[in-house]
Write a protein that holds these residues in place. Structure first.
Motif: not given
Length: 416
Positions: A261-265, A270-271, A306-308, A313-318
């Motif tokens: 959860l902390d990493l997702g936040t 970051l986005g 779109i950039m955000a 989404v890229g960070g969450l998928r990673l």
């Protein structure tokens, strides 16, 4: 006076040969007890209640049997029993029940056992009852605690689980010590022969080569019952250990969820920060020639969103890919192996086929030879000849057509 002084005072209760209490909590000097009962001061040190002794012992002496097991510290003679007061015993009800049962068994003269064995049987029965009562209490406490942990895990229950685990470990050590003391006597025929005090008093002392079955059966029965207690407490201890491991796994899983959860936040932040950086470029006091464009605001806003979204989404998928855990050492190799299964080696396949072809040809040659009009000795010679290594090494002809057998060599004539 020190605790090892021969003039130290000991309290003990004495039961006579008829089972009646002769003296209740009488005060005696250690030197008097040693001289009267033919003991050494080191022998009484084992049953002195003021000397800490955590190892259960059963000592066989010519004048008596010294017993120090759990709450019982006694000396059994051929016509008397000395019960030394145990100041560390907190369960007075258990000690009172033991004294009552000891009196009853000593007065009851219907048993064929001698006096010392009846006293020893009462002592061992009281020890076994103490173990079983503590086991019942621990079983109830452990069951309630494990059921409570299934509903909720908190700090207080974990602290109780730690305390119960320590109690179980201590109880298991005491039970094994009791079993070890009995096993030590069973393994020594000389000690068991010394424990026949009545026969020694009547002038027919036992030796290690004598028949000791009576005492051996008594001690073996107690040993088996203690083994049952140990097996049950080991099962309870294993359940507690398994529960501790499961609790640790649950806590680790919750900790991993919090970290996720902390990493997702952080990834979402970051986005948003990436979009803010893009928008901040247009906040500088520099001319970009887009100030007067009609749809510039909307276009830049869409690009920022779109950039955000792309960064988030890229960070969450990673993050999800990194959280995927498998039993293989390298997940990439496992996926490749599943997609492209490993093919068998072509050389091994060709070698196996060649060996199979040669084997079939040799068997067919044997069958045709046996079908010819050979005599029985010749048939046994042909069928019993081992496979020729030259024939095994010879492979199929590369020009051979499928379905056509290879030319056969004429059979050798058997040696006469």
């Amino acid at each position: 006076m020190t605790q090892l002084s021969p003039n130290i005072l000991l309290r003990c209760t004495i039961l006579d040969s008829s089972g009646s209490i002769k003296t209740i909590s009488g005060v005696f000097k250690k030197s008097e007890l040693c001289s009267h009962h033919g003991l050494e001061p080191r022998d009484l040190r084992k049953i002195d209640s003021r000397v800490p002794n955590l190892v259960p012992t059963i000592l066989a002496r010519r004048s008596g049997i010294l017993i120090n097991i759990l709450h019982i510290r006694a000396m059994v003679k051929s016509d008397a029993v000395l019960l030394f007061d145990s100041y560390s015993t907190a369960d007075t009800h258990l000690h009172s029940a033991f004294v009552y049962n000891l009196e009853y068994n000593l007065r009851l003269n219907t048993s064929s056992l001698p006096y010392e064995f009846r006293a020893l049987e009462s002592i061992l029965a009281s020890v076994l009852e103490a173990l079983r009562s503590e086991l019942s209490w621990l079983r109830i406490v452990v069951d309630d605690l494990l059921e409570a942990l299934e509903d909720d895990i908190d700090r207080e229950k974990l602290r109780m689980l730690l305390q119960i685990s320590r109690k179980l470990n201590g109880f298991l050590s005491r039970s094994r010590g009791v079993k070890g003391s009995v096993t030590e006597v069973l393994e020594s025929d000389e000690d068991m022969a010394l424990m026949y005090l009545t026969d020694a008093k009547l002038g027919r002392p036992r030796t290690k080569s004598s028949d000791l079955e009576e005492l051996e059966l008594l001690l073996e029965s107690f040993e088996k019952q203690v083994e049952e207690v140990i097996a049950e407490i080991e099962q309870i201890y294993a359940n507690v250990n398994n529960t501790q491991e499961i609790v640790e796994l649950i806590l680790d899983s919750n900790r991993n969820k919090l970290l996720t959860l902390d990493l997702g936040t952080s990834i979402m932040t970051l986005g948003v920060s990436a979009a803010t950086l893009f928008v901040g470029l247009f906040g500088m006091n520099l001319t970009s020639h887009l100030e007067e464009h009609v749809h510039a605001f909307y276009i830049m806003s869409v690009i920022a969103y779109i950039m955000a979204a792309v960064v988030t989404v890229g960070g969450l998928r990673l993050l999800a890919r990194m959280r995927r855990i498998g039993l293989s050492v390298d997940g990439s190799h496992a996926s490749v192996d599943q997609t492209h299964p490993r093919k068998p080696d072509s050389r091994l396949v060709s070698h196996a086929r060649a060996w199979w072809w040669r084997e079939n040809q040799f068997r067919a040659m044997q069958r045709e030879q046996l079908q010819q009009g050979l005599s029985m000795p010749e048939r046994r010679t042909v069928s019993g000849d081992p496979l020729d290594p030259a024939e095994l090494n010879a492979g199929p002809s590369p020009h051979a057509q499928p379905g056509v057998a290879a030319p056969r060599t004429p059979p050798k004539e058997p040696a006469r």
